[in-house]
Write a protein that holds these residues in place. Structure first.
Motif, PDB file in Angstrom:
ATOM      1  N   VAL A 107      21.575  14.802  -6.612  1.00 54.66           N
ATOM      2  CA  VAL A 107      21.237  14.607  -5.139  1.00 54.66           C
ATOM      3  C   VAL A 107      22.243  14.107  -4.430  1.00 54.66           C
ATOM      4  O   VAL A 107      23.400  13.556  -5.363  1.00 54.66           O
ATOM      5  N   PRO A 108      22.631  14.050  -3.427  1.00 56.16           N
ATOM      6  CA  PRO A 108      23.768  13.909  -2.633  1.00 56.16           C
ATOM      7  C   PRO A 108      23.825  12.184  -2.533  1.00 56.16           C
ATOM      8  O   PRO A 108      22.785  11.341  -2.646  1.00 56.16           O
ATOM      9  N   LEU A 109      24.975  11.828  -1.963  1.00 56.06           N
ATOM     10  CA  LEU A 109      25.428  10.560  -1.825  1.00 56.06           C
ATOM     11  C   LEU A 109      24.504   9.531  -1.129  1.00 56.06           C
ATOM     12  O   LEU A 109      24.096   8.469  -1.530  1.00 56.06           O
ATOM     13  N   GLY A 110      23.746  10.100  -0.058  1.00 58.25           N
ATOM     14  CA  GLY A 110      22.861   9.384   0.831  1.00 58.25           C
ATOM     15  C   GLY A 110      21.774   8.896   0.078  1.00 58.25           C
ATOM     16  O   GLY A 110      21.408   7.860   0.432  1.00 58.25           O
ATOM     17  N   ILE A 153      10.161  13.358   0.481  1.00 55.43           N
ATOM     18  CA  ILE A 153       9.928  14.594   0.953  1.00 55.43           C
ATOM     19  C   ILE A 153      11.079  15.218   1.347  1.00 55.43           C
ATOM     20  O   ILE A 153      10.816  16.629   1.083  1.00 55.43           O
ATOM     21  N   GLU A 154      11.843  14.644   1.827  1.00 54.23           N
ATOM     22  CA  GLU A 154      13.360  15.230   2.060  1.00 54.23           C
ATOM     23  C   GLU A 154      13.737  16.065   0.899  1.00 54.23           C
ATOM     24  O   GLU A 154      14.221  17.119   0.870  1.00 54.23           O
ATOM     25  N   THR A 213      11.768  19.038  -0.160  1.00 56.84           N
ATOM     26  CA  THR A 213      12.157  20.185   0.517  1.00 56.84           C
ATOM     27  C   THR A 213      13.211  20.924   0.928  1.00 56.84           C
ATOM     28  O   THR A 213      13.556  21.955   1.292  1.00 56.84           O
ATOM     29  N   THR A 214      14.506  20.081   0.812  1.00 60.69           N
ATOM     30  CA  THR A 214      15.560  20.430   0.962  1.00 60.69           C
ATOM     31  C   THR A 214      16.599  20.833  -0.289  1.00 60.69           C
ATOM     32  O   THR A 214      17.303  21.555  -0.491  1.00 60.69           O
ATOM     33  N   ILE A 215      16.250  19.943  -1.508  1.00 57.06           N
ATOM     34  CA  ILE A 215      16.959  19.976  -2.769  1.00 57.06           C
ATOM     35  C   ILE A 215      16.171  20.705  -3.700  1.00 57.06           C
ATOM     36  O   ILE A 215      16.758  21.546  -4.637  1.00 57.06           O
ATOM     37  N   GLY A 216      14.695  20.429  -3.760  1.00 59.56           N
ATOM     38  CA  GLY A 216      13.830  21.019  -4.516  1.00 59.56           C
ATOM     39  C   GLY A 216      13.368  20.237  -5.412  1.00 59.56           C
ATOM     40  O   GLY A 216      13.705  18.884  -5.424  1.00 59.56           O
ATOM     41  N   PRO A 217      12.499  20.475  -6.429  1.00 57.82           N
ATOM     42  CA  PRO A 217      11.844  19.556  -7.434  1.00 57.82           C
ATOM     43  C   PRO A 217      12.905  18.590  -7.983  1.00 57.82           C
ATOM     44  O   PRO A 217      12.463  17.502  -8.441  1.00 57.82           O
ATOM     45  N   HIS A 218      14.164  19.110  -8.572  1.00 60.85           N
ATOM     46  CA  HIS A 218      14.954  18.387  -9.214  1.00 60.85           C
ATOM     47  C   HIS A 218      15.413  17.167  -8.589  1.00 60.85           C
ATOM     48  O   HIS A 218      16.060  16.209  -9.019  1.00 60.85           O
ATOM     49  N   GLY A 219      15.353  17.189  -7.068  1.00 61.31           N
ATOM     50  CA  GLY A 219      15.821  16.234  -6.368  1.00 61.31           C
ATOM     51  C   GLY A 219      14.882  14.704  -6.487  1.00 61.31           C
ATOM     52  O   GLY A 219      15.599  13.806  -6.516  1.00 61.31           O
ATOM     53  N   ILE A 220      13.827  15.070  -6.749  1.00 60.05           N
ATOM     54  CA  ILE A 220      12.894  13.775  -7.107  1.00 60.05           C
ATOM     55  C   ILE A 220      13.630  13.276  -8.578  1.00 60.05           C
ATOM     56  O   ILE A 220      13.787  11.958  -8.401  1.00 60.05           O
TER      57      ILE A 220
END
Length: 181
Positions: A93-96, A142-143, A146-153
């Protein structure tokens, strides 16, 4: 002499700046090809070598009066394992996400652990703050989906784990009455 409030705000701002700079440097390191393990090595090996004379002066056998068991527990929750978890999140995931989720989880779980293990009271004000943090974390989750995909979690959970680890570290320091320095 400055008032305690001014000193507290100054130290808090410096700590936030230091933590933010560490996040940016870790993210940059991952972006240019360093593995999280490489970053952990460089973060701890060189300062560890520098600190050997100071550790020896404090007493290696009892580890400065803290003892090896407590020292290893503290290291597990604030040292290389916690950093590896944090740095690994930047792969997904990104820095933020790291700059918000990790400190939010540390802030959220600090009072919870304090109430559970140190007998501190959870005031209505703290519970409201905790609820707002949870809402913010849900928005990030949620973000991420919706924007990164399941691996974002997965990345977000790594940052959450690193933040919770930091809260455990702070709780252990308070429980064992060990000064932060």
């Amino acid at each position: 002499p400055a008032s305690p409030l001014v000193v507290g705000v100054l130290y808090g701002a410096l700590a936030a700046l230091g933590w933010a700079a560490g996040f940016v440097m870790a993210n940059h390191g991952v972006e240019v090809g360093f593995a999280p393990a490489d970053l952990v090595f460089h973060r701890f090996a060189w300062i560890g070598l520098f600190m050997v004379p100071f550790a020896a002066r404090m007493g290696v056998v009892r580890f400065g009066g803290i003892g090896w068991g407590r020292s290893l527990a503290i290291m597990a929750f604030s040292g290389p394992p916690q950093s590896f978890l944090s740095y690994s999140g930047y792969i997904l995931v990104p820095l933020g996400h790291g700059t918000v989720i990790q400190p939010a989880c540390a802030t959220l779980f600090g009072p919870i652990l304090g109430a559970l293990f140190l007998g501190e009271t959870l005031t209505a004000r703290r519970m409201l703050g905790a609820a707002l943090i949870v809402v913010g974390l849900i928005v990030f989750g949620i973000e991420a989906i919706t924007t990164i995909g399941p691996h974002g979690i997965g990345g977000d959970l790594m940052f959450a784990g690193a933040g919770i680890s930091w809260a455990v570290f702070g709780t252990l320091l308070r429980q064992w009455r060990i000064p932060g320095m």
